[in-house]
Design a protein around this motif. Structure first.
Motif, PDB file in Angstrom:
ATOM      1  N   PHE A 121       7.300  -2.077  10.787  1.00 49.87           N
ATOM      2  CA  PHE A 121       8.674  -1.751  10.385  1.00 49.87           C
ATOM      3  C   PHE A 121       9.242  -0.685  11.315  1.00 49.87           C
ATOM      4  N   ASP A 122      10.553  -0.735  11.529  1.00 52.21           N
ATOM      5  CA  ASP A 122      11.175   0.358  12.277  1.00 52.21           C
ATOM      6  C   ASP A 122      11.483   1.501  11.303  1.00 52.21           C
ATOM      7  N   GLU A 123      11.930   2.621  11.840  1.00 54.93           N
ATOM      8  CA  GLU A 123      12.143   3.808  11.010  1.00 54.93           C
ATOM      9  C   GLU A 123      13.139   3.552   9.879  1.00 54.93           C
ATOM     10  N   GLY A 124      14.220   2.851  10.179  1.00 54.18           N
ATOM     11  CA  GLY A 124      15.216   2.553   9.153  1.00 54.18           C
ATOM     12  C   GLY A 124      14.646   1.702   8.030  1.00 54.18           C
ATOM     13  N   GLU A 125      13.819   0.738   8.382  1.00 54.97           N
ATOM     14  CA  GLU A 125      13.196  -0.114   7.361  1.00 54.97           C
ATOM     15  C   GLU A 125      12.232   0.691   6.498  1.00 54.97           C
ATOM     16  N   ILE A 126      11.489   1.606   7.102  1.00 56.30           N
ATOM     17  CA  ILE A 126      10.557   2.442   6.332  1.00 56.30           C
ATOM     18  C   ILE A 126      11.335   3.319   5.359  1.00 56.30           C
ATOM     19  N   ILE A 127      12.429   3.880   5.813  1.00 52.12           N
ATOM     20  CA  ILE A 127      13.270   4.703   4.936  1.00 52.12           C
ATOM     21  C   ILE A 127      13.812   3.870   3.781  1.00 52.12           C
ATOM     22  N   ASP A 147      -0.612   9.397   4.373  1.00 51.99           N
ATOM     23  CA  ASP A 147      -1.195  10.059   5.539  1.00 51.99           C
ATOM     24  C   ASP A 147      -0.739   9.425   6.852  1.00 51.99           C
ATOM     25  N   GLU A 148      -1.177  10.027   7.933  1.00 51.13           N
ATOM     26  CA  GLU A 148      -0.792   9.581   9.275  1.00 51.13           C
ATOM     27  C   GLU A 148      -1.255   8.153   9.552  1.00 51.13           C
ATOM     28  N   ALA A 149      -2.435   7.797   9.058  1.00 55.11           N
ATOM     29  CA  ALA A 149      -2.956   6.440   9.295  1.00 55.11           C
ATOM     30  C   ALA A 149      -2.047   5.395   8.648  1.00 55.11           C
ATOM     31  N   LEU A 150      -1.623   5.640   7.425  1.00 57.37           N
ATOM     32  CA  LEU A 150      -0.715   4.698   6.759  1.00 57.37           C
ATOM     33  C   LEU A 150       0.633   4.689   7.467  1.00 57.37           C
ATOM     34  N   TRP A 151       1.113   5.861   7.839  1.00 60.41           N
ATOM     35  CA  TRP A 151       2.394   5.943   8.551  1.00 60.41           C
ATOM     36  C   TRP A 151       2.345   5.113   9.839  1.00 60.41           C
ATOM     37  N   ASN A 152       1.243   5.219  10.577  1.00 60.97           N
ATOM     38  CA  ASN A 152       1.105   4.458  11.826  1.00 60.97           C
ATOM     39  C   ASN A 152       1.058   2.958  11.563  1.00 60.97           C
ATOM     40  N   ARG A 153       0.391   2.532  10.495  1.00 63.30           N
ATOM     41  CA  ARG A 153       0.360   1.111  10.150  1.00 63.30           C
ATOM     42  C   ARG A 153       1.746   0.623   9.754  1.00 63.30           C
ATOM     43  N   LEU A 154       2.497   1.449   9.025  1.00 62.18           N
ATOM     44  CA  LEU A 154       3.874   1.083   8.674  1.00 62.18           C
ATOM     45  C   LEU A 154       4.702   0.878   9.941  1.00 62.18           C
ATOM     46  N   LYS A 155       4.553   1.778  10.911  1.00 62.44           N
ATOM     47  CA  LYS A 155       5.339   1.702  12.147  1.00 62.44           C
ATOM     48  C   LYS A 155       4.970   0.490  12.995  1.00 62.44           C
ATOM     49  N   GLU A 156       3.790  -0.092  12.771  1.00 65.90           N
ATOM     50  CA  GLU A 156       3.421  -1.318  13.485  1.00 65.90           C
ATOM     51  C   GLU A 156       4.245  -2.510  13.000  1.00 65.90           C
ATOM     52  N   GLU A 212       0.839  -1.207   0.000  1.00 65.76           N
ATOM     53  CA  GLU A 212       0.000   0.000   0.000  1.00 65.76           C
ATOM     54  C   GLU A 212       0.871   1.254   0.000  1.00 65.76           C
ATOM     55  N   PHE A 213       1.943   1.231   0.772  1.00 65.43           N
ATOM     56  CA  PHE A 213       2.892   2.349   0.804  1.00 65.43           C
ATOM     57  C   PHE A 213       3.469   2.586  -0.593  1.00 65.43           C
ATOM     58  N   ALA A 214       3.842   1.518  -1.264  1.00 65.25           N
ATOM     59  CA  ALA A 214       4.383   1.639  -2.623  1.00 65.25           C
ATOM     60  C   ALA A 214       3.346   2.236  -3.572  1.00 65.25           C
ATOM     61  N   GLU A 215       2.121   1.772  -3.461  1.00 64.17           N
ATOM     62  CA  GLU A 215       1.061   2.294  -4.330  1.00 64.17           C
ATOM     63  C   GLU A 215       0.828   3.781  -4.085  1.00 64.17           C
ATOM     64  N   ARG A 216       0.765   4.170  -2.810  1.00 67.79           N
ATOM     65  CA  ARG A 216       0.516   5.580  -2.482  1.00 67.79           C
ATOM     66  C   ARG A 216       1.669   6.471  -2.914  1.00 67.79           C
ATOM     67  N   MET A 217       2.907   6.026  -2.630  1.00 70.17           N
ATOM     68  CA  MET A 217       4.065   6.831  -3.039  1.00 70.17           C
ATOM     69  C   MET A 217       4.106   6.998  -4.546  1.00 70.17           C
ATOM     70  N   THR A 218       3.731   5.954  -5.262  1.00 70.90           N
ATOM     71  CA  THR A 218       3.776   5.997  -6.718  1.00 70.90           C
ATOM     72  C   THR A 218       2.683   6.893  -7.288  1.00 70.90           C
TER      73      THR A 218
END
Length: 89
Positions: free
Chosen positions: A58-64, A47-56, A34-40
């Motif tokens: 992945f850690d910050e380094g993995e998200i980067i 948004d914040e909701a997706l960011w929060n789901r990512l943080k559940e 979903e992150f890939a789709e949104r970024m593309t």
């Protein structure tokens, strides 16, 4: 490239319909897709909701790292599309 990392052909073709194929993807994989789709489509729409789901999942380094990979592949696609580069196999 996905095949080289052990992703099945079934999963590759199902990525676009990941919600219709829940048995093929973990929640972690679904949020990354979903992150890939949104970024593309619109990088301002992460948004914040997706960011929060990512943080559940992945850690910050993995998200980067995921964001970097998405960005690089978007660059390659746009570059090759604009220059009408033939797809290699």
């Amino acid at each position: 490239m996905a095949k080289q990392f052990g992703v099945s052909e079934e999963a590759i073709y199902a990525m676009a319909d990941k919600e219709d194929n829940p048995e093929l993807f973990t929640e972690r994989e679904k949020v990354a897709l979903e992150f890939a789709e949104r970024m593309t489509a619109d990088s301002n729409n992460v948004d914040e909701a997706l960011w929060n789901r990512l943080k559940e999942h992945f850690d910050e380094g993995e998200i980067i790292e995921i964001a970097c990979v998405i960005g690089v592949f978007n660059y390659f696609n746009r570059f090759n599309n604009a220059l009408k580069v033939d797809i290699t196999k």
